[in-house]
Design a protein around this motif. Sequence first.
Motif, PDB file in Angstrom:
ATOM      1  N   TRP A  25      -2.597  -2.206  -9.929  1.00  0.00           N
ATOM      2  CA  TRP A  25      -3.393  -1.172 -10.590  1.00  0.00           C
ATOM      3  C   TRP A  25      -2.746   0.195 -10.453  1.00  0.00           C
ATOM      4  O   TRP A  25      -2.750   0.986 -11.401  1.00  0.00           O
ATOM      5  CB  TRP A  25      -4.817  -1.148 -10.025  1.00  0.00           C
ATOM      6  N   SER A  26      -2.168   0.493  -9.272  1.00  0.00           N
ATOM      7  CA  SER A  26      -1.560   1.815  -9.133  1.00  0.00           C
ATOM      8  C   SER A  26      -0.275   1.893  -9.942  1.00  0.00           C
ATOM      9  O   SER A  26       0.079   2.971 -10.435  1.00  0.00           O
ATOM     10  CB  SER A  26      -1.312   2.151  -7.666  1.00  0.00           C
TER      11      SER A  26
ATOM     12  N   ALA B 155       2.291   1.724  -3.429  1.00  0.00           N
ATOM     13  CA  ALA B 155       1.259   2.196  -4.358  1.00  0.00           C
ATOM     14  C   ALA B 155       1.003   3.679  -4.165  1.00  0.00           C
ATOM     15  O   ALA B 155       0.950   4.450  -5.137  1.00  0.00           O
ATOM     16  CB  ALA B 155      -0.031   1.408  -4.134  1.00  0.00           C
TER      17      ALA B 155
ATOM     18  N   SER C 114      -3.895  -6.534  -1.538  1.00  0.00           N
ATOM     19  CA  SER C 114      -2.989  -5.386  -1.608  1.00  0.00           C
ATOM     20  C   SER C 114      -2.138  -5.455  -2.871  1.00  0.00           C
ATOM     21  O   SER C 114      -1.783  -4.429  -3.452  1.00  0.00           O
ATOM     22  CB  SER C 114      -2.106  -5.349  -0.367  1.00  0.00           C
TER      23      SER C 114
ATOM     24  N   THR D  24      -3.191  -6.554  -5.734  1.00  0.00           N
ATOM     25  CA  THR D  24      -4.026  -6.042  -6.815  1.00  0.00           C
ATOM     26  C   THR D  24      -3.990  -4.527  -6.842  1.00  0.00           C
ATOM     27  O   THR D  24      -3.825  -3.903  -7.907  1.00  0.00           O
ATOM     28  CB  THR D  24      -5.483  -6.506  -6.628  1.00  0.00           C
ATOM     29  N   ILE D  25      -4.100  -3.908  -5.629  1.00  0.00           N
ATOM     30  CA  ILE D  25      -4.042  -2.440  -5.558  1.00  0.00           C
ATOM     31  C   ILE D  25      -2.716  -1.944  -6.106  1.00  0.00           C
ATOM     32  O   ILE D  25      -2.647  -1.001  -6.898  1.00  0.00           O
ATOM     33  CB  ILE D  25      -4.237  -1.971  -4.102  1.00  0.00           C
TER      34      ILE D  25
ATOM     35  N   LEU E  74       0.831  -1.206   0.000  1.00  0.00           N
ATOM     36  CA  LEU E  74       0.000   0.000   0.000  1.00  0.00           C
ATOM     37  C   LEU E  74       0.868   1.261   0.000  1.00  0.00           C
ATOM     38  O   LEU E  74       0.586   2.226  -0.708  1.00  0.00           O
ATOM     39  CB  LEU E  74      -0.939  -0.009   1.208  1.00  0.00           C
TER      40      LEU E  74
END
Lengths: 161, 128, 93
Positions: free
Chosen positions: C8-9, B16, C2, C4-5, B13
Amino acid sequence: MRRLLPYPLLTASLIVMWLLLNSFSLGHLILGTIIALVASLSMAALQPDKPRIRKWHKIPVLIGRVLVDIYHSNVAVAGLVLSGGRRERRPGFVVIPLTLRDRTGLAVLACIVTATPGTAWVEYHADNGRLLIHVLDLVDRDAWIETIQTRYEQLLREIFE
Amino acid sequence: MSGLHDLPAWAALAIAFLLLLGSGLTLLGTIGLVRFKTFYERVHAPTLGTTGGAGAILIASMLCFSVLQSRPVLHELLITVFVTVTTPVTLMLLARAAIYRDRTEKADSVDTLVGDRGVNDGEHSARR
Amino acid sequence: MSTTILLWSLLASQLMLAAAMACAAYRILVGPRAQDRVLGVDAIYVCGMLLILTFGIRNGSMIYFEAALVIALLGFVSTAALAKFLMRGEVIE
């Protein structure tokens, strides 16, 4: 010692660079040290005057200030780009009288001024010590002169002069 | 797509977020490059990409490889240092080239903007 | 989830960097003056370097880092040379 290590800072940073590029091991440490020594000795043949740093403990203060300012001006310039034509922007040049004369200090100041978005170093005249910078959103001319002089010039004079 | 599945959730996270932040800032900088009207305004635009944008993406890369290999991988610091040292040099050279060209062609477009408190008062009245 | 996120980002940031390169390319093509084009070249080098870094993260390979370093070096040298040319070429004209 002085003849073997004419530029201790350069030698140290070359060794660190070598170790970052290759993985850390004893062999790479020795090889990197040899290369850094040869490079700094050949550097000594090129440039006789070297920068002198008087107050090491002030350098983290400077770096901290620069990072904070880069953060703030990133936000400010991003806002300016997003707001586009809706808000009146007043770009303009500012002339700043400087008392800093040390060449390394001036070079560091040039890097700081240009690296922060929103201000750009344009011209410096060594004979009268006047600096011309361009500001993207010039609200208060005197506030910019004040900022450069008190926030950076003073600190750089303490470090280098 | 080999190693990305091994990343723990917090690292994925964070990476990202940093990637989106960095590329967003870079995109904003180049949009500014398109939108701004004069050259001296446009000089400011790429610094957004080289400070905030490059910083965030390089931190993301460092975080990714450090977590994947479970040892600190710091060689992205080299690019960070290199970019922060060289961008001011190129932008300064460009600004000086632009000011030189303006002075030789349009004589005083910069100097009228600077006004009467010019950098070198006596000198360029003689140059004109 | 996470992952996948993250994927995509990664895709989104690659698209944003590509759009940034398109903006810089617009400045190179439109100009209007030579210094604007050189500024566009500098921006496109930086965006290309960042794009390569995101590819490196996606593939989990550190080879891309070397390519990014080379691009950063080339970008600096070429922009500095072009800026120098703008100053000196004018003298000859």
